[in-house]
Design an enzyme around this catalytic site. Structure first.
Site, PDB file in Angstrom:
ATOM      1  N   ASP A  78       0.832  -1.206   0.000  1.00 43.59           N
ATOM      2  CA  ASP A  78       0.000   0.000   0.000  1.00 43.59           C
ATOM      3  C   ASP A  78       0.871   1.263   0.000  1.00 43.59           C
ATOM      4  O   ASP A  78       1.976   1.248   0.542  1.00 43.59           O
ATOM      5  CB  ASP A  78      -0.911  -0.033   1.241  1.00 43.59           C
ATOM      6  CG  ASP A  78      -2.060   0.960   1.127  1.00 43.59           C
ATOM      7  OD1 ASP A  78      -2.313   1.478   0.019  1.00 43.59           O
ATOM      8  OD2 ASP A  78      -2.706   1.215   2.156  1.00 43.59           O
ATOM      9  N   ASN A 109     -10.745  -2.735  -5.901  1.00 43.86           N
ATOM     10  CA  ASN A 109      -9.961  -1.820  -6.758  1.00 43.86           C
ATOM     11  C   ASN A 109     -10.627  -1.576  -8.116  1.00 43.86           C
ATOM     12  O   ASN A 109     -10.300  -0.604  -8.805  1.00 43.86           O
ATOM     13  CB  ASN A 109      -8.533  -2.330  -6.977  1.00 43.86           C
ATOM     14  CG  ASN A 109      -7.634  -2.158  -5.776  1.00 43.86           C
ATOM     15  OD1 ASN A 109      -6.688  -2.915  -5.569  1.00 43.86           O
ATOM     16  ND2 ASN A 109      -7.901  -1.148  -4.946  1.00 43.86           N
TER      17      ASN A 109
HETATM   18  C1  FPP Z   1      -1.816   0.215  -3.404  1.00 37.47           C
HETATM   19  O1  FPP Z   1      -1.372   1.538  -3.395  1.00 37.47           O
HETATM   20  C2  FPP Z   1      -1.307  -0.492  -4.567  1.00 37.47           C
HETATM   21  C3  FPP Z   1      -2.088  -1.082  -5.519  1.00 37.47           C
HETATM   22  C4  FPP Z   1      -3.552  -1.096  -5.496  1.00 37.47           C
HETATM   23  C5  FPP Z   1      -1.482  -1.738  -6.675  1.00 37.47           C
HETATM   24  C6  FPP Z   1      -0.185  -2.388  -6.400  1.00 37.47           C
HETATM   25  C7  FPP Z   1       0.371  -2.832  -7.678  1.00 37.47           C
HETATM   26  C8  FPP Z   1       1.678  -2.800  -7.994  1.00 37.47           C
HETATM   27  C9  FPP Z   1       2.766  -2.377  -7.099  1.00 37.47           C
HETATM   28  C10 FPP Z   1       2.062  -3.310  -9.299  1.00 37.47           C
HETATM   29  C11 FPP Z   1       2.152  -4.783  -9.096  1.00 37.47           C
HETATM   30  C12 FPP Z   1       2.857  -5.437 -10.146  1.00 37.47           C
HETATM   31  C13 FPP Z   1       3.134  -6.747 -10.098  1.00 37.47           C
HETATM   32  C14 FPP Z   1       3.777  -7.389 -11.253  1.00 37.47           C
HETATM   33  C15 FPP Z   1       2.784  -7.578  -8.920  1.00 37.47           C
HETATM   34  P1  FPP Z   1      -2.471   2.668  -3.460  1.00 37.47           P
HETATM   35  O2  FPP Z   1      -2.690   3.017  -4.888  1.00 37.47           O
HETATM   36  O3  FPP Z   1      -3.702   2.229  -2.740  1.00 37.47           O
HETATM   37  O4  FPP Z   1      -1.769   3.819  -2.702  1.00 37.47           O
HETATM   38  P2  FPP Z   1      -2.477   4.945  -1.791  1.00 37.47           P
HETATM   39  O5  FPP Z   1      -3.128   4.221  -0.651  1.00 37.47           O
HETATM   40  O6  FPP Z   1      -1.327   5.785  -1.345  1.00 37.47           O
HETATM   41  O7  FPP Z   1      -3.438   5.672  -2.666  1.00 37.47           O
END
Ligand code: FPP
Length: 247
Positions: free
Chosen positions: A21, A69
């Site tokens: 996250d 998501n």
């Molecule tokens: C959460 O951060 C992250 C995600 C919903 C996506 C995570 C995906 C990746 C790191 C790419 C994965 C790739 C592979 C190949 C596994 P957020 O967007 O919720 O962050 P925030 O809470 O700060 O808004």
């Protein structure tokens, strides 16, 4: 000195699950678009996968895209799906070189066709690798998994394949999409949030939870070692008393 030296190889968690996250906040803090945070998050995925394999973890499950998501802005969803497809394609040689098998949990049919195809191709290519399973949770939520398991159990009970009295926690385990791996001993969440967000609810009944304020793009190998070291220094009682464990 790296904390890696202090980790006891005899007390390694077999399975670590991670809620990655903080990509969005990381990007915002740098005045960039959210997708830049996700792109940087992929580099963290690479380094953490490498570190986990190096240290002897057998299953690493990453919460890459939850059922919830899908409610994000369509542009971000599309960009995330493209990033996943491109990363799987680009990283295949690294998975092969490191003897890592790519696996998946989630509702595959809701993923875009390109993502389903790339996932299937990468899983097929890596299926004989044995060092570690890198499990992507995509379009996954624990409640989705429990619902599909309960539907199948109900159908098998009605058809006589199983009897009502056969239903116990082992049988429920066997209907979940995680049935083929051990439950995680350790679950990590980055970014300072202290919640589980519908991830592996059944499987973490006795997991140790580790929360860090680090945002996912800033999470390093050393942070992973710290989480494992912290885990190894906890007393896991499974309902027993400390005295019982030490006698
Ligand atoms: C959460 O951060 C992250 C995600 C919903 C996506 C995570 C995906 C990746 C790191 C790419 C994965 C790739 C592979 C190949 C596994 P957020 O967007 O919720 O962050 P925030 O809470 O700060 O808004």
């Amino acid at each position: 000195m790296s904390l890696k030296e202090n980790i006891d190889p005899n007390k390694m968690p077999k399975h670590i699950a991670i809620i990655m996250d903080g990509n969005g906040r990381w990007a915002k803090g740098k005045g960039k678009f959210r997708i830049f945070g996700h792109e940087t998050g992929v580099s963290t995925v690479k380094s953490i996968t490498e570190a986990a394999a190096e240290i002897g973890v057998k299953y690493l499950t990453l919460y890459a895209f939850s059922t919830e998501n899908w409610n994000r802005p369509p542009l971000e969803v599309r960009a995330l799906m493209e990033l996943l497809v491109n990363t799987m394609r680009k990283e295949l040689p690294t998975l092969m070189k490191n003897n890592i098998r790519l696996s998946f949990i989630g509702n595959k049919k809701d993923l875009p066709t390109s993502c389903q195809k790339q996932l299937e191709a990468t899983m097929e290519e890596t299926k004989n690798n044995t060092r570690m399973d890198l499990v992507l949770a995509l379009s996954y939520s624990a409640k989705w998994d429990l619902v599909q398991a309960i539907q199948k159990i109900a159908a098998d009970t009605l058809s006589g394949k199983i009897k009502q009295e056969d239903i116990n926690d082992h049988l429920i385990d066997s209907y979940l999409s995680t049935h083929w791996m051990p439950h995680p001993e350790l679950m990590i969440r980055t970014s300072g949030e202290k919640r589980i967000s519908n991830f592996l609810l059944w499987e973490i009944a006795y997991s140790e939870l580790y929360f860090t304020d680090k945002l996912w793009p800033d999470f390093t190998k050393e942070d992973l070692f710290h989480a494992i070291y912290d885990y190894q220094n906890r007393e896991r009682r499974f309902g027993k008393t400390s005295e019982q464990l030490n006698s």
